[in-house]
Design an enzyme around this catalytic site. Sequence first.
Site, PDB file in Angstrom:
ATOM      1  N   SER A  68       0.829  -1.192   0.000  1.00 31.47           N
ATOM      2  CA  SER A  68       0.000   0.000   0.000  1.00 31.47           C
ATOM      3  C   SER A  68       0.870   1.251   0.000  1.00 31.47           C
ATOM      4  O   SER A  68       1.701   1.419  -0.896  1.00 31.47           O
ATOM      5  CB  SER A  68      -0.976  -0.052   1.191  1.00 31.47           C
ATOM      6  OG  SER A  68      -2.012   0.879   1.015  1.00 31.47           O
ATOM      7  N   ASP A 104      -8.381  -6.313  -5.321  1.00 30.26           N
ATOM      8  CA  ASP A 104      -7.997  -5.111  -4.574  1.00 30.26           C
ATOM      9  C   ASP A 104      -8.764  -3.913  -5.114  1.00 30.26           C
ATOM     10  O   ASP A 104      -8.475  -3.404  -6.199  1.00 30.26           O
ATOM     11  CB  ASP A 104      -6.489  -4.867  -4.674  1.00 30.26           C
ATOM     12  CG  ASP A 104      -5.998  -3.840  -3.669  1.00 30.26           C
ATOM     13  OD1 ASP A 104      -6.819  -3.036  -3.188  1.00 30.26           O
ATOM     14  OD2 ASP A 104      -4.792  -3.841  -3.366  1.00 30.26           O
ATOM     15  N   HIS A 106      -6.564  -6.284  -0.416  1.00 31.48           N
ATOM     16  CA  HIS A 106      -5.384  -5.497  -0.066  1.00 31.48           C
ATOM     17  C   HIS A 106      -4.579  -6.274   0.969  1.00 31.48           C
ATOM     18  O   HIS A 106      -4.586  -5.944   2.157  1.00 31.48           O
ATOM     19  CB  HIS A 106      -5.873  -4.158   0.477  1.00 31.48           C
ATOM     20  CG  HIS A 106      -4.922  -3.032   0.312  1.00 31.48           C
ATOM     21  ND1 HIS A 106      -4.400  -2.649  -0.907  1.00 31.48           N
ATOM     22  CD2 HIS A 106      -4.382  -2.176   1.211  1.00 31.48           C
ATOM     23  CE1 HIS A 106      -3.608  -1.611  -0.739  1.00 31.48           C
ATOM     24  NE2 HIS A 106      -3.573  -1.307   0.533  1.00 31.48           N
TER      25      HIS A 106
END
Length: 815
Positions: free
Chosen positions: A382, A501, A532
């Site tokens: 991320s 995601d 994620h």
Amino acid sequence: MEGFFLKINQFAYVPTSHEQIIKELADSRFLSARTQKMADPVMLYRGLLLKFFLEKKQSRAVRIQKVADLMATTNLNAYEYTTTQSSVSRVAFYNVALQLLGFQVGLDFELDDPFTALKKFKLPVIDSDDPLTRDQLIDAWYRLLNTRTKFGQTLIDDLAGKGYYAQFYDDQQLPRPLFFNGKAQAVFDTSQLIRDVVYVESSLDTDHDGQRDLLKAEIIRPADTEAGLKVPTVFTASPYDQGTNDENADKMTHNVNHPLSRKQPTQLTYDDIKSADKQPELPAPRKINGNTDVAEETFIKNWTYTLNDYFLARGFAVVYSSGVGTKDSDGVRTTGTSAETLSATAIIEWLHGDRPAFTNRTDQIGIKAWWSNGNVGMTGRSYLGTLSTAAALTGVAGLKTAVVEAGISNYYEYYRENGLVVAPGGFQGEDTDVLGELTFSREQSAADYLKIRDTWQEQLKKLRIGQDRDSGNYNSFWDARNLLKDVNIKCDILLVHGLNDWNVKLSHVWNLRNRLKQEAITQKLILHQGQHEYLNNFRSVDYTDLVNLWLSNKLYDVQNNANETLPDVLVQDNAEPETWHTYQDWGSSSIDHYTLSDPRFTNLNENTSFSDHLDEDLFKSYVKDTAKWQRALFTKSHSKMDNHAIQLVSEPLRKDLVIDGRAKITLSAASSATVGLLSVALVDYGKAKRLTATPQVLAAQKIITGYNWRKDDLREFIPEKKASAYKKFTDAHMNMQNRENAYRVDDLKPGQFYTFEMAFQPTFWRLLAGHQLGILIYATDMDYTIRGNQEITYTVDLDNSTLTLPLLATDAGTN
């Protein structure tokens, strides 16, 4: 533990010559000078089994009992077998092997036929005679140690976690670092790790206080570095690491329940909005008042990445730094600009010997990374993966690779889409200012925040104005946050992303990968079925071993054929549990075209227009529970969304269909107003127990990263307990006033048809035979877009609207 679908996929094993196998088994203490001379395979086999059970830690009587606890045949245990038989049969060897790998007799396999289980679980079996010759036994033992257990780790890693290498901590002749099948081994004592803090001076002054921003870095390194060992560094740049301001950020979350506004048409070109990204003049560097090799400050970590912990046991240092605007560092958060990139590359430059750091924030006593071999690899997911990408694209010296998990490559595509304000999945109302506030952990130090408060509030104002939630257009603010603008990459890169995601969507890795194809680097791609998620604790794929092979090659320069061994593209199958496939590329050039009025599609509600306005009570209920809205929108049964979307469903597919890449749709559409937005989703219809996008724990704390060291849960994406009728697998959104591009605003006349070309999120999705492909055309997306609930009717000319699907070559034109 869920075992029915268990498959031991293994991609990181390096084929190894017999001569090299002998050397590695000797280096790892499985073969001694005496046992290397043994000609009798049975005696050698008994010796290997006794060594397996910690020769230096346990008595011979204990080890004999442990060997005797294993069954070699239906009537002989392994110790009896190796003391009474004259040869080692394949059945006996693999019966014992399965037990060492954690499989249970009678539950997972039968002693009279281990090979059926080996095939079922996709476990390797060497090509050998029966019985095994001495050399074949050695090769089979080596392959067994490099085979993954029932609980996801290689047998040698599992053994290391139980103390195999710990028994040799006092053995000064044991190689450190040690590599086995090209991968670093857990030969370092994690109970002796050294933890230092330094403050790296950056080439930034983001808080404009007349001094260069100091950046706190936390270092964890093996004690062996004190004796002169130089080690590489695994570096994670995490803006969250020093704390987050969750409550304040939540209060700043933007309201999305308001009408979409009309925008004044423009004729802007890219040059009109291009960001110059000028760097301000910097204050002079701090004077260095002396130098030392000894840090003054240490730390305790509340959060670590277990993949990094794994490498601490294997001869790598680990460094964490949060960057500008975080607790104990200087500066302010800028959410995606080059300042955040440079705060990451500053740490790399210090590790490479190219930048000063200090032992504390005031005395200006310099300290070098004297323990570092100068090689750095970045890890993280991320925001952490985003900073890995950003640093890699600068070409900073010393950065040899980045392992990027779910990283952003263009912040506009994270918070916007085709002229629309679009939320990252799960975070409606978030934007750059909210993320900036979340990560501005200087706020948590009262005295420090008092000094910087006004500067920070001014910075927040700049973020709010620049992000321009009123228009959703691409502008110079967003152009400065497009990481793909300036590419000077020098390092190899491993990209990892979830096919489900909806936070950092797949366009980020797609665009990054395609841009990197122009560069003279090696890149690899792993696409999994999660959202994620981190991937280092999964049963179905040897991800940690792949990264170990990769980092051993890039950071220790081990010649282990990592570039050739890692698949170019590794994809987890969405329809078959624990199944992975390798490909040469992602994105098929075989394209199928469909007109939306094609008779193979049924228009379920027989409508070509729909209203975006819902009754107020219904609207409020969907805002409160967007899952309820999803069910109403996607179901093939009649629902309250029937008049608010066009739903096209294909005939049942005659065979599996794999969509490989970026599908596109061209709509001829009109709005009844001077504003409008379009959303389109592709849906897989068909009742099935689909894989969970959130991983499930199969065995708690079963993964051991080192001896008496960090543990992790074994996880996997497993089939849902209850079959579902559909699954959205990609979508697209567009402001109808941005039909040319995201920075030019077009006029929109009520009732006039225009052409809208929309690219879906890239995917790799297999629709099973008998399933149906659905096309949902609607406007407001409760999960992602502004929710205006406006009195707008949309009309689509299906005869002049088309869908293009990139299909695996074998699937093109077959359904």
